[in-house]
Scaffold this motif. Sequence first.
Motif, mmCIF file in Angstrom:
data_model
loop_
_atom_site.group_PDB
_atom_site.id
_atom_site.type_symbol
_atom_site.label_atom_id
_atom_site.label_comp_id
_atom_site.label_asym_id
_atom_site.label_seq_id
_atom_site.Cartn_x
_atom_site.Cartn_y
_atom_site.Cartn_z
ATOM 1 N N GLN A 9 0.806 -1.115 0.047
ATOM 2 C CA GLN A 9 -0.023 -0.066 -0.006
ATOM 3 C C GLN A 9 0.809 1.253 0.023
ATOM 4 N N PHE A 89 -0.620 3.071 -9.731
ATOM 5 C CA PHE A 89 -1.750 2.079 -9.843
ATOM 6 C C PHE A 89 -1.467 1.209 -10.794
ATOM 7 N N PHE A 104 -8.520 -1.359 -11.690
ATOM 8 C CA PHE A 104 -7.440 -0.843 -11.337
ATOM 9 C C PHE A 104 -7.203 -1.555 -10.006
ATOM 10 N N GLY A 105 -5.851 -1.723 -9.577
ATOM 11 C CA GLY A 105 -5.461 -1.895 -8.211
ATOM 12 C C GLY A 105 -5.788 -0.760 -7.227
ATOM 13 N N THR A 106 -5.355 -1.053 -5.899
ATOM 14 C CA THR A 106 -5.713 -0.063 -4.681
ATOM 15 C C THR A 106 -4.769 0.940 -4.611
ATOM 16 N N GLY A 107 -3.728 1.098 -5.375
ATOM 17 C CA GLY A 107 -2.587 1.925 -5.384
ATOM 18 C C GLY A 107 -1.605 1.762 -4.447
ATOM 19 N N GLN B 37 -12.165 7.981 -6.573
ATOM 20 C CA GLN B 37 -10.848 7.461 -6.123
ATOM 21 C C GLN B 37 -11.008 7.850 -4.410
ATOM 22 N N GLY B 40 -7.215 3.647 -0.357
ATOM 23 C CA GLY B 40 -7.264 2.204 0.009
ATOM 24 C C GLY B 40 -8.007 1.472 -0.897
ATOM 25 N N LEU B 41 -8.643 2.079 -1.875
ATOM 26 C CA LEU B 41 -9.706 1.468 -2.745
ATOM 27 C C LEU B 41 -9.399 1.741 -4.185
ATOM 28 N N GLY B 42 -8.584 2.610 -4.398
ATOM 29 C CA GLY B 42 -8.170 2.814 -5.800
ATOM 30 C C GLY B 42 -9.205 3.586 -6.576
ATOM 31 N N LEU B 43 -9.130 3.289 -7.824
ATOM 32 C CA LEU B 43 -10.061 3.897 -8.793
ATOM 33 C C LEU B 43 -11.215 2.990 -9.131
#
Lengths: 114, 114
Positions: A9, A89, A104-107, B37, B40-43
């Motif tokens: 994260q 991302f 997308f992933g969570t970043g 956005q 913790g959840l991304g896009l």
Amino acid sequence: QQQVKQSPQSLIVQKGGISIINCAYENTAFDYFPWYQQFPGKGPALLIAIRPDVSEKKEGRFTISFNKSAKQFSLHIMDSQPGDSATYFCAASIANFGNEKLTFGTGTRLTIIP
Amino acid sequence: DVKVTQSSRYLVKRTGEKVFLECVQDMDHENMFWYRQDPGLGLRLIYFSYDVKMKEKGDIPEGYSVSREKKERFSLILESASTNQTSMYLCASSSPSSGQETQYFGPGTRLLVL
């Protein structure tokens, strides 16, 4: 249902080091895997992308490594610089005759320290 | 140069208000997208449109609607804003007909619902 899992994260790397961000996907129909970079106050922008017919793609200091059998792909930033500090991302999509949607992933928030 | 603009950078609205977020692209792109956005959840994709007057639900369409009357403009509508819609909203566009899957993002609208 999260189809693209991204880790870590957050990441802190020393200047000049290698930054590595990992993503795993579940849907084997995915056939396009981009990475987006987002600076504070800006929208994400495409950094680099790969298709599953190759295992690695390199553009300057940025490399995507792709493992189709493991359903994983990763971003490597060589010689990391303070200017690389951003949120990254990963994403994936399925070819759909022009109606491609990115998942997308969570970043990952990357911080490069001097 | 590719450009996606969003009507507001920051918005503060009251619960129950109707909210319009506007997005304009100047690249003659067929596809346009609305994401939210959250940390913790991304896009997460709310809605997308692949042609004028065409729309498809994304992953989290509940509480939102969209309008695309002209090719260059895609509007996101919150019919009755709620506090759980406080978020960063990102618009994007792409042109699969040009052989590219790259999505170009606007700078985002940070919406606070009180």
